[in-house]
Design a protein around this motif. Structure first.
Motif, PDB file in Angstrom:
ATOM      1  N   LEU A 225      -7.528   1.691   4.339  1.00 32.86           N
ATOM      2  CA  LEU A 225      -8.063   2.240   3.100  1.00 32.86           C
ATOM      3  C   LEU A 225      -6.929   2.821   2.258  1.00 32.86           C
TER       4      LEU A 225
ATOM      5  N   ALA B 143      -2.048   7.497  -6.230  1.00 31.48           N
ATOM      6  CA  ALA B 143      -2.502   6.641  -5.133  1.00 31.48           C
ATOM      7  C   ALA B 143      -1.466   6.626  -4.017  1.00 31.48           C
TER       8      ALA B 143
ATOM      9  N   ILE C  83      -0.013   4.999  -0.210  1.00 28.57           N
ATOM     10  CA  ILE C  83       0.020   3.730   0.529  1.00 28.57           C
ATOM     11  C   ILE C  83      -1.162   3.742   1.497  1.00 28.57           C
ATOM     12  N   PHE C  84      -1.801   2.591   1.665  1.00 27.19           N
ATOM     13  CA  PHE C  84      -3.002   2.562   2.505  1.00 27.19           C
ATOM     14  C   PHE C  84      -2.691   2.898   3.960  1.00 27.19           C
TER      15      PHE C  84
ATOM     16  N   ASN D 286      -9.626   0.809  -1.907  1.00 29.77           N
ATOM     17  CA  ASN D 286      -9.075  -0.479  -1.476  1.00 29.77           C
ATOM     18  C   ASN D 286      -9.242  -0.552   0.026  1.00 29.77           C
TER      19      ASN D 286
ATOM     20  N   ASN E 179      -3.154  -8.273   8.600  1.00 26.33           N
ATOM     21  CA  ASN E 179      -4.252  -8.060   7.655  1.00 26.33           C
ATOM     22  C   ASN E 179      -5.205  -9.249   7.719  1.00 26.33           C
TER      23      ASN E 179
ATOM     24  N   ASN F 116      -5.516  -9.388  -1.141  1.00 23.72           N
ATOM     25  CA  ASN F 116      -5.585  -9.353   0.318  1.00 23.72           C
ATOM     26  C   ASN F 116      -6.413  -8.178   0.799  1.00 23.72           C
TER      27      ASN F 116
HETATM   28  P1  ADP Z   1      -4.219  -1.347  -8.804  1.00 23.89           P
HETATM   29  O1  ADP Z   1      -4.238  -0.136  -9.711  1.00 23.89           O
HETATM   30  O2  ADP Z   1      -3.487  -2.502  -9.356  1.00 23.89           O
HETATM   31  O3  ADP Z   1      -5.544  -1.694  -8.264  1.00 23.89           O
HETATM   32  P2  ADP Z   1      -2.567   0.215  -7.012  1.00 23.89           P
HETATM   33  O4  ADP Z   1      -1.232  -0.294  -6.597  1.00 23.89           O
HETATM   34  O5  ADP Z   1      -2.649   1.373  -7.927  1.00 23.89           O
HETATM   35  O6  ADP Z   1      -3.360  -1.037  -7.535  1.00 23.89           O
HETATM   36  O7  ADP Z   1      -3.392   0.604  -5.749  1.00 23.89           O
HETATM   37  C1  ADP Z   1      -3.652  -0.287  -4.791  1.00 23.89           C
HETATM   38  C2  ADP Z   1      -4.029   0.483  -3.548  1.00 23.89           C
HETATM   39  O8  ADP Z   1      -4.440  -0.469  -2.576  1.00 23.89           O
HETATM   40  C3  ADP Z   1      -2.883   1.258  -2.923  1.00 23.89           C
HETATM   41  O9  ADP Z   1      -3.343   2.478  -2.437  1.00 23.89           O
HETATM   42  C4  ADP Z   1      -2.466   0.337  -1.802  1.00 23.89           C
HETATM   43  O10 ADP Z   1      -1.817   0.985  -0.732  1.00 23.89           O
HETATM   44  C5  ADP Z   1      -3.821  -0.187  -1.358  1.00 23.89           C
HETATM   45  N1  ADP Z   1      -3.733  -1.370  -0.496  1.00 23.89           N
HETATM   46  C6  ADP Z   1      -2.857  -2.380  -0.518  1.00 23.89           C
HETATM   47  N2  ADP Z   1      -3.065  -3.215   0.519  1.00 23.89           N
HETATM   48  C7  ADP Z   1      -4.130  -2.728   1.202  1.00 23.89           C
HETATM   49  C8  ADP Z   1      -4.834  -3.116   2.388  1.00 23.89           C
HETATM   50  N3  ADP Z   1      -4.499  -4.193   3.085  1.00 23.89           N
HETATM   51  N4  ADP Z   1      -5.861  -2.345   2.788  1.00 23.89           N
HETATM   52  C9  ADP Z   1      -6.219  -1.260   2.111  1.00 23.89           C
HETATM   53  N5  ADP Z   1      -5.602  -0.841   1.010  1.00 23.89           N
HETATM   54  C10 ADP Z   1      -4.563  -1.553   0.557  1.00 23.89           C
END
Ligand code: ADP
Ligand code: MG
Length: 749
Positions: free
Chosen positions: A235, A318, A320-321, A367, A377, A498
């Motif tokens: 998430l 935001a 990192i997930f 996300n 993933n 993804n």
């Molecule tokens: P956007 O605003 O373009 O939607 P951001 O880069 O602001 O994108 O946010 C994307 C979010 O999705 C970040 O918190 C990122 O870590 C998260 N994310 C990316 N890959 C995954 C994944 N496999 N599972 C869950 N979250 C993810």
């Protein structure tokens, strides 16, 4: 009041920007990676501080979700106490997540008194102590937390129990002291969940179990990684919020009490120039967010992105997930740290979904994806998704979950405050659907129609400048990477390369409940697909490709109505969704009962994610919260109009009347203004009478469900109508008599 406004505005301009201190080493600023997690008691730290066999015991018991033995618990407690005290900790707290949307904590000091009785008498020695049982469990008085009727006050017992999967950390308090935080779950005497975390952890286990079984079934035995033993959901939460001047905010009772403005005219310039989004952050905001980030980095929250949002004074952060349960904790920490640090900068953070009428509200994009314990993933389509069984089966499991349980997902984001945002042409509508993008749609279509795929699908197209697909016509640019999916900002549940992005979640709410529901629905859907595959396999040793295709095809067809790639904000979609038979639960009262619908409730109960009483209690809490929120708004509205707005209007009228008297009567231009205000004030007064009566009538309704159903008519609709009159007055009454800061001041100071 006017003077207070002017002073606040002046203060805000004169206030020096607060300096943010980056941790130093040898007189040089440290790298972020060097102090990341420095306030977290990580497994690594624990390993260093425990004898090897004890540490191994701990890991074994944690992984297996076993009760921890006393010896291990005492050793961990001792190690963490010394570690925390070295960082200035004087207290510890079980940190938990009652169903209030935020967190709760009760601090206890490490101080203990040891009594020594001897012939000389009774001697008391102060010592610092922290036992294994104190680490594992605490017993806060549960009677003051929402329980939805599950627990009466006489059985007020509740327990917080350390959630060993989430690391402990220290947080700075005042005067250089700090507190050891122990992330915990919160359960009743009978073991019922009283919190957000317990059900989230249960749902994570359910999805892991189902997903591992699905992999065993579809993976060929020779496949690498075929020994996946655990799957977790990931998430990444994008948090939107407003930051506004704290002094000005303090002059708005509505903002302070309800989190949103109940009055206010749109200023002539707001967001129409679209000059704020991704613009340069104002210095005092950058300084605030930097300080927030510093604290969060030390707490091991991997904050990554910060930027301006669409509305003036609106921003996003935001991380990192991470593993969902940790990410939920971390989102709550982001909110808490933002709130506190903002105060140091004389700012107030607003998490409400719609603080300002007519201006974009805030959401929380979740996300979400699935990952194996090898870090793979499962929603990565790879270069050829059409041949990637893992991807395809998890994709259809999610399509099926959202298709069958759309109503439940809608319920998971229902609240009085999110009602202002969903469907308001800035956020996804209340109709839940899925966006896949044209590439994946073609993959599914080709399977459904049993034909070869029309075009091949590199995961990321590497396009040389001048190539066919993207040509920016600038020869000095390097190669450009193009994502597999195009973007659709209007879908409530969108595939974004993804992962899926659940965009309907409210900015104020904890992500725990919506993610729990999503996990549960997907877990159940995976189980259904496993059954279908097993049936297809029959007595054979292995599934054939044809078996897999038959099941895929069935679910692709079945779930087709939930897929929509067009403009979710359009009226055509509302019509189209109706034809497709999709639910359009426009507001919370329409959505709440979804939790009790057998199709959803049985799903939640069958894997023990919720018990029947937990479902009913949660339903009750949602209803109670909704009613309380709206009553608080109505009461606040009433007070402000009666004690601030009407008096200001009267004073203005008095000055006009005096002027008309003094200046020769009937031809004075003041008369026109007076005549204009009279009907507005009259109408407002009448509406306030209605509101008063309505609140009284509303309080007499005994049945909670009926209250929910009538809150709109009795309360919200009246304050919405009355607001129009107040906003008209705002335009007529002189600025200097107006009793509160205006939108232009709140948003542009
Ligand atoms: P956007 O605003 O373009 O939607 P951001 O880069 O602001 O994108 O946010 C994307 C979010 O999705 C970040 O918190 C990122 O870590 C998260 N994310 C990316 N890959 C995954 C994944 N496999 N599972 C869950 N979250 C993810
Ligand atoms: Mg996003």
């Amino acid at each position: 009041e006017y003077q207070a406004r002017i002073n606040s505005i002046k203060n805000s301009y004169n206030r020096p920007i607060r300096e943010v201190q980056i941790p130093q080493k040898d007189g040089k600023p440290m790298y972020t990676s060097e102090f990341f997690g420095s306030n977290v008691f990580s497994f690594k730290t624990l390993e260093k501080r425990l004898p090897k066999p004890v540490y191994q015991c701990f890991i074994k018991q944690m992984r297996g979700r076993q009760v921890m033995d006393k010896n291990t618990a005492d050793s961990v407690a001792h190690a963490v106490r010394i570690w925390a005290m070295d960082r200035g900790a004087t207290h510890f707290t079980h940190w938990f997540q009652p169903q209030t949307g935020s967190t709760a904590e009760k601090h206890d000091s490490f101080l203990t008194l040891k009594s020594n009785f001897s012939s000389q008498g009774h001697e008391i020695t102060p010592i610092d102590a922290f036992s294994g049982s104190q680490l594992l469990q605490a017993e806060p008085d549960a009677s003051s937390f929402p329980s939805g009727g599950m627990r009466t006050t006489f059985e007020a017992r509740g327990y917080t129990v350390w959630d060993t999967t989430s690391p402990m950390f220290v947080r700075a308090g005042p005067h250089g002291t700090s507190v050891l935080y122990i992330p915990s779950i919160f359960i009743s005497y009978n073991g019922d969940a009283l919190d957000e975390k317990t059900v989230l952890l249960r749902s994570s286990e359910a999805i892991s179990k189902a997903a591992v079984e699905l992999l065993e079934l579809i993976d060929s035995p020779t496949e690498e990684n075929s020994t996946v033993s655990h799957i977790y959901t990931t998430l990444g939460v994008e948090q939107e919020f407003f930051l506004i001047d704290r002094e000005l905010c303090g002059l708005r009772k509505d903002l302070k009490i309800t989190g949103r403005t109940l009055f206010g005219r749109l200023p002539p310039k707001h967001q129409q120039l679209e000059d704020h989004y991704f613009g340069k952050m104002p210095t005092h905001i950058l300084s605030t967010i930097s300080e927030v980030e510093l604290e969060l980095i030390k707490l091991g929250v991997p904050v990554k992105t910060r930027h301006n949002e669409v509305a003036p004074s609106q921003f996003e952060m935001a991380p990192i997930f991470e593993n969902s349960s940790i990410a939920v904790d971390h989102n709550l920490l982001i909110m808490e740290v933002l709130h506190r640090v903002a105060h140091r900068h004389n700012l107030e953070v607003l998490f409400h979904e719609k603080p300002f009428k007519g201006i974009n509200g805030s959401g929380k994009h979740c996300n979400w994806s699935l990952s194996t314990d090898y870090g793979e993933n499962l929603l990565d389509p790879t270069n050829s998704p059409e041949k990637n069984d893992r991807f395809l089966f998890f994709l259809i499991a999610i399509l099926n979950a959202v298709y069958v349980h759309a109503g439940l997902l809608r319920l998971g984001v229902a609240s009085a405050s999110n009602d202002h945002r969903l469907g308001a042409n800035e956020a996804p509508p209340a109709i839940i659907s899925i966006f896949l993008g044209k590439h994946l749609t073609e993959v599914l279509d080709s399977i459904e129609e049993d034909r070869t795929i029309k075009y091949s699908l590199p995961h990321v197209e590497r396009i040389k400048v001048g190539g066919t697909a993207i040509d920016v016509k600038i020869s000095s640019l390097p190669e450009i990477l193009r994502d597999l999916t195009d973007r659709n900002r209007t879908s409530p549940f969108a595939f974004t390369g993804n992962k899926f992005e659940f965009r309907a979640v409210g900015s104020k709410q904890s992500t725990s409940f919506p993610v729990t529901l999503l996990n549960a629905a997907v877990a159940s859907s995976i189980q259904e697909i496993i059954e279908a595959l097993k049936k297809q396999k029959g007595n054979k040793d292995l599934l054939t490709d044809e078996d897999k295709l038959i099941v895929l095809r069935y679910y692709i067809k079945k779930t087709k109505p939930i897929r929509f790639d067009g403009d979710n904000y359009s009226n055509e979609w509302i019509e189209e969704a109706k034809v497709r038979g999709l639910l359009n639960l426009k507001n919370s009262p329409a959505a709440f009962s979804q939790l009790l619908e057998p199709i959803h409730a049985n799903m939640l109960m069958k894997d023990g994610i919720f018990s029947e009483s937990e479902i009913h209690s949660r339903h009750n809490i949602l209803l109670e919260k909704y009613v309380k929120d709206l009553l608080i708004e109505a009461g606040t509205f009433e007070t402000i109009v009666n004690t601030q707005i009407l008096p200001a209007a009267f004073e203005f009228r008095k000055s006009l009347a005096e002027a008309i008297n003094m200046l020769d009567s009937m031809s004075a231009p003041e008369l026109r203004t007076l005549e204009k205000t009279t009907p507005i004030v009259g109408k407002l007064q009448k509406l306030m009478d209605t509101l008063k009566e309505n609140i009284e009538k509303f309080l007499k309704i005994e049945n909670l469900t009926e209250q929910v159903a009538s809150a709109q008519i009795y309360l919200t609709s009246v304050i919405e109508t009355a607001r129009i009159e107040v906003d008209k007055l705002e335009e007529i009454v002189p600025d200097k008599l107006w009793p509160m800061p205006k939108y232009s001041e709140l948003l542009f100071t």
